[in-house]
Design an enzyme around this catalytic site. Structure first.
Site, PDB file in Angstrom:
ATOM      1  N   ARG A 171       0.776  -1.402   0.150  1.00  0.00           N
ATOM      2  CA  ARG A 171       0.061  -0.101  -0.028  1.00  0.00           C
ATOM      3  C   ARG A 171       0.827   1.068  -0.011  1.00  0.00           C
ATOM      4  O   ARG A 171       0.829   2.043  -0.617  1.00  0.00           O
ATOM      5  CB  ARG A 171      -0.990   0.216   1.102  1.00  0.00           C
ATOM      6  N   CYS A 226      -1.209   6.048   9.320  1.00  0.00           N
ATOM      7  CA  CYS A 226      -1.467   4.755   8.623  1.00  0.00           C
ATOM      8  C   CYS A 226      -2.629   4.804   7.525  1.00  0.00           C
ATOM      9  O   CYS A 226      -2.510   5.649   7.041  1.00  0.00           O
ATOM     10  CB  CYS A 226      -1.567   3.312   9.644  1.00  0.00           C
TER      11      CYS A 226
END
Length: 268
Positions: A171, A226
């Site tokens: 990611r 995050c």
């Protein structure tokens, strides 16, 4: 941190508030997992409604809750001033760390994560209860937000030290993005997947190992983000084990990627 063995010993001698924070992205069945088996006396805490405000593109998927609202929830869990709290989940602390961070941010000093969570508890011989626990007597906790530091997107964009991205490496690199509108990462951030905070048993690595891990990223103040500010709290807990203070960017990638004016970097 507290080990299962330490928790069993402490529970035998005093009252400890136990919070079950089982949640994982894509798994809405935390309440049922709790009913199927939890540490006796634990109260279920819902990530989506009790540990976050309503999601929005402007604030991200798990914005910090309003302090007054969070105080009401904490009191409904029975929490009072100066009383010890232990939080746990079944995923290595990935969700429980959000409760740990919020309570520390709210001024609660005596709050710990059960190292290894429910699997470690049962492996150590700890028993489980099923069904719902009786509602606890309301607590009198007073929330005093700001004990732990936070930054916004502007501060993250010009962070003067080490900015860590706690998401999975693919990611970060922009190879996949299953949730948010754009792939990639905040320019200048370092990839530091949260899963690498844990050993093969699902417990936090030693303080020495974690310190070596994080100091390799460079010097200066540390900030963490995050996807939505949940697993970043796990990173901050691991940094605390290593003796390194860190700042949370609560909006994280879910907020950043929704703002077309914010650049997205890709690659390693």
């Amino acid at each position: 941190m507290i080990s299962p063995e330490e928790l069993r010993e402490e529970l035998a001698g005093r009252k400890i508030h136990l919070l079950d924070v089982r949640w994982a992205l894509g798994d809405p069945d935390g309440p049922q997992h709790y009913l199927d088996g939890h540490i006796p006396g634990a109260i279920f805490v819902d990530m989506e409604t009790e540990l976050a405000a309503a999601p929005s593109p402007a604030r991200g998927r798990h914005p910090l809750p309003d302090p007054g609202t969070f105080e009401k929830y904490a009191r409904s869990w029975g929490l009072g001033a100066g009383e010890p709290v232990v939080v746990y989940d079944a995923t290595g602390g990935m969700a429980a760390a959000r409760a740990w961070w919020l309570l520390r941010w709210a001024g609660v000093e005596n709050v710990r994560i059960l190292d290894g969570g429910l699997p470690a508890w049962t492996a150590a011989g700890g028993g489980l209860a099923t069904g719902a626990e009786p509602d606890p007597a309301p607590g009198d906790l007073i929330v005093r937000p700001g004990t732990l530091p936070v930054i916004d997107a502007d501060a993250a964009a010009k962070w003067p030290g080490v900015l860590l991205d706690a998401r999975a490496g693919e990611r970060f690199r922009g190879e996949v993005e299953p949730v948010d509108p754009r792939a990639g990462h905040i320019p200048g951030a370092h990839s530091a997947p949260t899963t690498e905070n844990l050993d093969s048993t699902g417990r936090f690595r030693s303080a020495a190992d974690l310190r070596a891990r994080f100091t390799a990223f460079g010097d200066g103040p540390v900030a963490v983000y995050c996807g939505s500010g949940v697993t970043a709290a796990h990173q901050i807990a691991a940094l605390a084990v290593a003796g390194i203070p860190a700042t949370l960017y609560p909006g994280s990638w879910s907020q950043w990627s929704n703002d077309p004016k914010r650049p997205a970097a890709t690659g390693a």
